[in-house]
Every structure is written in C-alpha cells, then in structure tokens.
Scaffold this motif. Structure first.
Motif, PDB file in Angstrom:
ATOM      1  N   SER A  19      -6.358  11.392  -3.652  1.00 16.80           N
ATOM      2  CA  SER A  19      -5.072  10.859  -3.211  1.00 16.80           C
ATOM      3  C   SER A  19      -5.159   9.362  -2.941  1.00 16.80           C
ATOM      4  CB  SER A  19      -4.573  11.616  -1.975  1.00 16.80           C
ATOM      5  OG  SER A  19      -5.342  11.276  -0.840  1.00 16.80           O
ATOM      6  N   SER A  20      -6.160   8.924  -2.187  1.00 10.40           N
ATOM      7  CA  SER A  20      -6.210   7.489  -1.886  1.00 10.40           C
ATOM      8  C   SER A  20      -6.765   6.704  -3.059  1.00 10.40           C
ATOM      9  CB  SER A  20      -7.051   7.222  -0.641  1.00 10.40           C
ATOM     10  OG  SER A  20      -8.413   7.407  -0.918  1.00 10.40           O
ATOM     11  N   TRP A  21      -7.503   7.385  -3.921  1.00  8.75           N
ATOM     12  CA  TRP A  21      -7.998   6.697  -5.121  1.00  8.75           C
ATOM     13  C   TRP A  21      -6.797   6.288  -5.983  1.00  8.75           C
ATOM     14  CZ3 TRP A  21      -8.705   8.291 -10.483  1.00  8.75           C
ATOM     15  CH2 TRP A  21      -9.582   7.465 -11.192  1.00  8.75           C
ATOM     16  N   GLY A  23      -3.674   6.064  -4.706  1.00 10.92           N
ATOM     17  CA  GLY A  23      -2.778   5.241  -3.892  1.00 10.92           C
ATOM     18  C   GLY A  23      -3.291   3.846  -3.619  1.00 10.92           C
ATOM     19  N   LEU A  24      -4.567   3.703  -3.355  1.00 12.99           N
ATOM     20  CA  LEU A  24      -5.074   2.399  -2.918  1.00 12.99           C
ATOM     21  C   LEU A  24      -5.895   1.689  -3.985  1.00 12.99           C
ATOM     22  CD1 LEU A  24      -6.118   3.186   0.775  1.00 12.99           C
ATOM     23  CD2 LEU A  24      -4.024   2.124  -0.052  1.00 12.99           C
ATOM     24  N   VAL A  25      -6.219   2.391  -5.070  1.00 14.35           N
ATOM     25  CA  VAL A  25      -6.995   1.743  -6.120  1.00 14.35           C
ATOM     26  C   VAL A  25      -6.157   1.594  -7.398  1.00 14.35           C
ATOM     27  CG1 VAL A  25      -9.050   1.936  -7.578  1.00 14.35           C
ATOM     28  CG2 VAL A  25      -9.194   2.508  -5.159  1.00 14.35           C
ATOM     29  N   MET A  27      -2.828   2.311  -7.963  1.00 12.77           N
ATOM     30  CA  MET A  27      -1.478   1.740  -7.789  1.00 12.77           C
ATOM     31  C   MET A  27      -1.515   0.227  -7.648  1.00 12.77           C
ATOM     32  SD  MET A  27       1.190   4.163  -7.179  1.00 12.77           S
ATOM     33  CE  MET A  27       1.989   3.765  -5.637  1.00 12.77           C
ATOM     34  N   PRO A  28      -2.345  -0.330  -6.758  1.00 12.91           N
ATOM     35  CA  PRO A  28      -2.376  -1.795  -6.673  1.00 12.91           C
ATOM     36  C   PRO A  28      -2.830  -2.427  -7.984  1.00 12.91           C
ATOM     37  CG  PRO A  28      -3.918  -0.805  -5.120  1.00 12.91           C
ATOM     38  CD  PRO A  28      -3.129   0.290  -5.708  1.00 12.91           C
TER      39      PRO A  28
ATOM     40  N   ASN B 282      -9.789   8.511   4.172  1.00 17.08           N
ATOM     41  CA  ASN B 282      -9.878   7.768   2.916  1.00 17.08           C
ATOM     42  C   ASN B 282      -8.697   6.816   2.696  1.00 17.08           C
ATOM     43  OD1 ASN B 282      -8.145   9.500   0.584  1.00 17.08           O
ATOM     44  ND2 ASN B 282      -8.697  10.615   2.416  1.00 17.08           N
ATOM     45  N   TRP B 283      -7.683   6.891   3.539  1.00 15.23           N
ATOM     46  CA  TRP B 283      -6.554   5.948   3.435  1.00 15.23           C
ATOM     47  C   TRP B 283      -6.690   4.763   4.384  1.00 15.23           C
ATOM     48  CZ3 TRP B 283      -2.520   5.927   0.025  1.00 15.23           C
ATOM     49  CH2 TRP B 283      -2.369   7.071  -0.782  1.00 15.23           C
TER      50      TRP B 283
END
Ligand code: HEM
Lengths: 213, 508
Positions: A19-21, A23-25, A27-28, B282-283
């Motif tokens: 999910s954060s991969w 969202g934070l990798v 997507m940006p 992880n966020w």
C-alpha cells in the motif's frame, strides 16, 4: 486460529507494505518525476537554470565530502520556522527547484546554516576558499571542519605569488616563501556553492512582490 | 504441560507462550508426522551460523563505537584529526552509521531471529552451512561498503550511503537469509504460531523489498528530483520500523514470558498490535520531510499515520509491561530480563517521542536539530540494541553450552550502557529542543546557537565513552565464554541463570 494460518499472514504482510509502496513511492514518481523548467512569461527567464559543467562537478564533491550531514538545502515556508527571516531564501523551495540535481541533498541537520541560496548570499569566491581552508578565519567559533586537503601549499614561484593564492594572515598564514592555492576540487566545489540560488519566481512559489526586484 | 491437551484453557495458554516453553526435554511430540526436535538439538544446529552473526556483529559494534567517538569529538573540536581527509567528520559519521546499522545491528538481528525461528518452529536449522556462507558474504559487503565510504565514495543518501559496488553483495546475502528463514518456517514442526513468529516473518519479507526498491530507484536508476527524497525516507524510516522494530518486538515477546515463566498479558492485544503496526508504520516516512519541498498531501498522510502509531505502541506497551507486572524482582537474577525490560520501556518512550516529533508544531522546532539524533539513539540503542544484548545473554550460553564466565563484567556492561545511554539521550533531547527554539528566533546569531551546543556535545562524548566501556566489558565476557568452549565442560561456578525459567541442560 487465523493467526496460525501461514498464507493469510503472508498475504497481510505483503499487502500492507504494497500500500505505501504504491502511495509513497510510485505515486510521487508519477506526479513529480516529469516536472520541467518554468519560463517566466514577462522576462523569459527560465527556472531553475541548468547547472554549468564546473558546478555540476562541484556537486559531486559536495556529495562525496558529506556537506549534507550539517547543511540543509530546503527553505521552509513563511510562518514555519524562521528560514526566510534568517535570510536563507526569499521564498520556500518546491519540488521544481530540484529537477537538475543528480543527487537531491535536502539534508536533515542544521548544524550549519541552510545553503539553498548561498550563491546569492555569499558570491565572493575568495571568501569561500578561506572559509573552506579553515572556517576559523572567516567565522571564529565555527564547528565546521577545516578542508585544508582541498588546497595545495607550495613554494612561491619565481614570478611571485599566484593570482589565485589565498590571502591568509596571522596564525593562518603558511610558512614564509609558500602560498596556499585551491585545487581543482576546491574550484569546482566553490563554483557549485556559488551556483546555489533558488529564488526565481515560480507560479507555485511566488516571491513576495515588494521583495522581488 | 502437554501440547496436545484439548481443553480450552490450555488452548489459550498455548497462544500466549512461546512454543518451546516447558519442552526442555521435548522431542517426543508428533504433529502432522514432523518430529519436534529437542531444544539442545536445535541450539546445536544454530551454533556455528548464529555465533558467526553475533561475533562479526560485535566486531562491527566495537569499530562503530570508535568511529562514533571520533565523530562526536570532531563535532566540538573540529580540528581533531583534521589533517586526514578520510577521517573527515562526514566520513566518520557515515561510517559510524553504516557499521552500527548494517554491521552490528542487522547481523545480531539475523542471529537472534534465526535462533528464535528454529526454537519456535521446533526444528533444527536446515543446512546451517548455507547461512554461514551468507554471513561471510555479508561481512564482505559491509567491509567493501565502509571502506568505500571512508574513501569518499559515499552516495550521501541517508541510510544508503554504501557505494553501488557494495550494496548488491548485501542484497544477495539478505535475500539468502530471508529465503532461508522462510524455508525454516515452512518446515516447522510446531503448527501453532506464536506472536514472535509473525513479526520475524514480516521482517524478513519486508526488508528485501525495501532494500531492493531503494537500490533500484536511488542507486541503479535514480529517480528525478525530490522523488529521491520520498523514496529515501520511505526506505530509511521503514528500515527502523519494519526491520529492526519487528525483530526487537519479537524478541521482547519471546523473552519476557520465557524468563518469568508467565504467559503474555493478552492474545488479542498482540494481534491488534501486530496488524496496526503493519498498517500504519509503512506510511510514516514523509514525517522526515515536514516543511520540505514535497506535496502537502504526502507529508500530511505521514503525520496522520504517525499519530495512528499510538495504537500499536500503546497495545504493545500494555502487553509487555502488564506481563512484567509483579515480576520486576526477577530482573536482578536474569541479565536477559534486565536488558529486555530496559529495551521494552525504551520502545514505548522512543515511540511516543517519535509521534510527538512528527507533529507540525513540534517538528518546526526539533526537526533539524540534535533532538533527532537523540531520538535515533533512543530507538536504535536504548530500545533495539538493549533488547539484542538481552537476547544474546540468553542465547549464547545455550548455543555454546557454557555459563557466562563473569558476573562482574555483566554488571559493568549493564551499568555502563544504561547510564551511558541515559546520559546521551536525555540531555541531547533537551538540548535539541533549545537549539531549535534558538534557530527559530532570527535575532539570535547562528554562531551563537553553535556556541550554545558545545558543552552539550562534549557531554555526549562522555556518554559515548561510558557506552564503549560497556561494549568492551561485554565483548570481553563473550571472548572468555568462547575460550571456555574449548575447555571440557565444568559445573558452572556462577549461577546467574538460575532466575531464568529454562535453565541450561547442564551436563547433557
Ligand atoms: C558508542 C557510542 C555512540 C556515540 C558516541 C554515537 C554518536 C553519534 C554521532 C556523533 C552521530 C552523528 C550526529 C550528527 O550528525 O550530528 C551519530 C549518528 C547516529 N548513530 Fe550513533 N553513537 C553511538 C552508538 C550508536 C549505536 C550503537 C547505534 C545503533 C545501534 C547508533 C545509531 C546511530 C544512528 C542511527 C545515527 C544517525 C542519526 C540520524 O541521522 O538521525 N549509534 N551517533
């Protein structure tokens, strides 16, 4: 008991990080990876300007010498900290300011001052050389390490002192008959420092009108 | 206690105690056709690889501590060793971080998690030789990386400074270790999974993913602009939260019930704690970039996720500290418990400090100051390193079948590092806060802020020396223990382990 069921555990572990991969990798990367220079419609000035070869080499020395562990290169917005009041910039920095950097060195420590706009604040190369050679010369009480190894101490030649020799006085003067000159590395590093300017007017980060000249 | 009893009462107990509890002489229980191994057999299978990981880890700890002292001195006396370029502040500082993180902490983590995994799965480590080879490879990678940093080849990407020619070696070793941990898990004889196994499994699955992503996107095919910063902090924060933290928590969950012989306070809290950590941690990464040039939504998400971390932190705190309630006296006899409980309490404190630092109003003051350094050491040292010391106090005598040679060295170790880290973290947190307040006041000259930090930075060097004393005491004791391995077994003179529920199978 579900927590004893291996496959479910595996799946949960992988999905949470996924999910954060995304969202934070990813997507940006999609949102910011293709930012381009901005051309001012009135002045035709282009921001941020590309860096000349000499300065680009200097950026590699800045990386290799680890200046980032004491210096940031990011100006926080008005009303958040006192970056603008300290004269570290005329506006906050935004994503677009960094599109030319091979390694983006935002930094996380301000053991020393922010250097985003050091090229505007201190454009005098001679000052930078003396400061790098030994910070105590220009800034007594500094804890910035001396970088004397970026300079060469050599005998003064028959034609007299070199034009680029450092002006060093008192306790900092080299032995009689010798002079201190910057090496290529020092020259490139200082070219980089003098190229550090992020105060062009950008639509997403305008410089305040009364200050912009 | 019979593992096959079907009464509800013992079902619950099973979920709350490590699978190898009360199985001192084990080896006779059958589950699904797989024979559960005796503990002594498991320990023997782990001996060589785990010793390799511990010993090389401790070697890097000593190297990393010396580098740390040099870095610390240079920060208040910049002329110290100033003539040598390779010993420049940034080089030494970076070499410090990389030796203690990749050389020491990661290797000891692998040793502890391999042993825990085998114990909890109730099988001997399959093909221990393979893991030993991975260890040698790994150390080669760290050596190449640290030499590269000292040569000036650092990438200057925080937590990923090792040059491109070193990191693939590390990645391959990590992958090998991860695969082997999963293989061990798949072969398990104990079908019931204890909470520690969830964390261990998660850590070995998460880390290669993190490290692989960071390597590709930052070193091999660097992404453009500030996306680098996003990937950097997604990676760096998750190394702490999804690699070290799970292994630290797995160890606490294992050793507290093990040593005091009492089940974990609540099964449901451990489930909640695990999944909320997996969901939120992880966020968190973008909270390292508050006020920075990234889109506001990214930073805001990370701040929210950081605050949500209160859920796993508080549940885990209740679970750990309530399990200990009424048993603190046992810390006197068991060095394992002493270090583990110190670490468990520090975990709570470090996490609360972290949540606070993520808030915009606090970050405005503390972000670019030594407060962050204090926080890093509260987390990596007071929590994680202390837990690893505790685990090693338990594991080393079992895999070597020897008692700790010196009680005095254990005390010296504990008090050296306990006092040292308190003296490091408390003043440094306060100093960072004051430093940030001054930096935010534009009427104070920058050089005056620098001058203000000097006495505190000197105090940190003193604290660091205390830590070094502790480290040397521990390494001395370990060396002595190894010497004893080569002597014929004698009945132990000191019985410092008597407080631990599972005593050494003496003479076996
Ligand atoms: C032996 C005593 C130690 C001393 C004196 C010490 C000192 C230092 C110093 C001077 C820095 C750089 C601070 C700066 O850039 O201003 C640092 C950074 C760091 N150290 Fe240590 N350290 C010690 C032990 C450890 C250990 C054992 C660990 C981990 C297991 C550790 C983890 C870290 C981390 C993660 C950082 C980077 C912090 C950041 O960038 O936010 N240190 N340490």
């Amino acid at each position: 008991m579900t927590m004893s069921y291996g496959p479910l555990l595996f799946l949960g572990i992988l999905l949470t990080l996924a999910s954060s991969w995304v969202g934070l990798v990813l997507m940006p990367h999609r949102q910011l990876g293709s930012l381009t220079q901005h051309t001012d419609t009135n002045t035709a000035a282009i921001f941020p300007a590309a860096r000349a070869g000499e300065a680009q080499q200097g950026a590699e020395h800045y990386r290799s010498l680890g200046c980032v562990y004491c210096h940031t290169q990011q100006v926080r917005p008005e009303g958040y900290g006192s970056d603008l009041e300290r004269g570290w910039g005329r506006r906050r920095t935004v994503s677009r300011d960094y599109i030319h950097d091979r390694t983006v060195m935002l930094g996380t420590m301000r053991t020393g001052p922010d250097l985003t706009n050091i090229g505007e604040r201190q454009s005098d190369a001679a000052w930078h050389y003396r400061h790098l050679y030994n910070p105590q010369i220009t800034s007594p009480g500094s804890i910035m390490p001396p970088h004397a190894f970026l300079f060469e101490t050599r005998a003064i030649g028959p034609s007299g002192r070199s034009t680029n020799a450092l002006v060093l006085e008192g306790a900092f003067a080299p032995p009689a008959g010798t002079e201190v000159v910057p090496t290529r590395r020092a020259e490139q590093l200082v070219a980089y420092l003098r190229s550090l300017k992020s105060s062009g007017d950008l639509p997403e980060a305008p410089v305040k009108k009364e200050e912009a000249k | 206690m019979s593992h096959q009893s079907q009464t509800p009462r013992s079902q619950t107990l099973r979920a709350l105690l490590p699978g190898d509890v009360g199985a001192g002489s084990g080896g006779d229980v059958q589950t699904g056709g797989v024979q559960k191994a005796a503990l002594a057999e498991i320990d023997a299978s782990c001996r060589v690889p785990v010793l390799f990981f511990f010993l090389s880890g401790l070697g890097w700890l000593i190297a990393g501590s010396l580098l740390a002292i040099v870095a610390s001195i240079k920060l208040h006396s910049p002329g110290f060793l100033g003539a040598w370029e390779w010993l420049g502040f940034a080089n030494v500082r970076t070499a410090h971080l990389n030796t203690v993180i990749y050389g020491f902490a990661s290797q000891v983590s692998v040793g502890v998690s391999l042993w825990l995994m085998c114990r909890l799965c109730r099988i001997p480590l399959p093909a221990p030789g393979l893991v030993t080879v991975a260890n040698l490879f790994y150390n080669l990678g760290v050596t190449v990386g640290v030499v590269g940093i000292l040569r000036g080849d650092s990438t200057a990407i925080e937590w990923l400074e090792m040059p491109r020619y070193a990191t693939p070696i590390l990645f391959v070793s990590y992958a090998l270790i991860a695969v082997w941990t999963i293989v061990t898990f798949r072969l398990r004889a104990e079908r019931h999974l204890y909470v520690s196994q969830w964390y261990l499994l998660a850590a070995v699955l998460w880390f290669p993913w993190l490290y692989g992503t960071a390597q590709v996107m930052l070193l091999l095919e660097p992404v453009r602009g500030v996306v680098q910063a996003a990937v950097n902090w997604w990676f760096a924060h998750n190394v702490l939260g999804l690699w070290f933290t799970p292994i630290g928590l797995a160890s606490i969950y294992y050793f507290i019930p093990k040593v005091i012989g009492r089940p974990i306070h609540s099964y449901y809290l451990s489930v909640l704690g695990f999944w909320s950590l997996a969901l939120f941690y992880n966020w968190n990464g973008m909270h390292h970039l508050v006020g920075g040039p990234l889109p506001a939504w990214m930073i805001t998400i990370s701040i929210v996720a950081s605050v949500m971390m209160l859920i796993p932190v508080i549940t885990v705190a209740i679970n750990h500290h309530f399990t200990m309630l009424g048993h603190f006296g046992k810390m006197r006899q068991s060095p394992t418990l002493r270090f583990i409980v110190f670490g468990a309490v520090s975990y709570t404190l470090a996490s609360l400090q972290g949540v606070a630092s993520a808030l915009r109003s606090v970050s405005e003051v503390t972000h670019f100051t030594h407060h962050t350094i204090a926080h890093a050491h509260l987390g990596m040292y007071a929590f994680f390193t202390m837990v690893m010391f505790g685990a090693m106090y338990y594991i080393l005598p079992r895999i070597t079948q020897r008692e700790w040679p010196s009680n005095g060295l254990i005390s010296l170790h504990f008090w050296g590092v306990a006092l040292g880290i308190v003296l490091y973290v408390v003043p440094m947190s306060l100093m960072g806060f004051l430093q940030g307040t001054k930096l935010n006041d534009p009427t104070i000259r920058f050089l005056d802020v620098v001058q203000f930090t000097l006495p505190w930075l000197k105090l940190r060097t003193v604290a660091g020396l205390l830590l070094v004393v502790g480290h040397v005491a521990f390494v001395g004791n370990v060396a002595w223990l190894l010497v004893r391995m080569f002597e014929p077994y004698r009945k132990p003179v000191v019985r410092i382990l008597t407080g631990e529920a599972e005593t050494l199978a003496a003479g076996k």
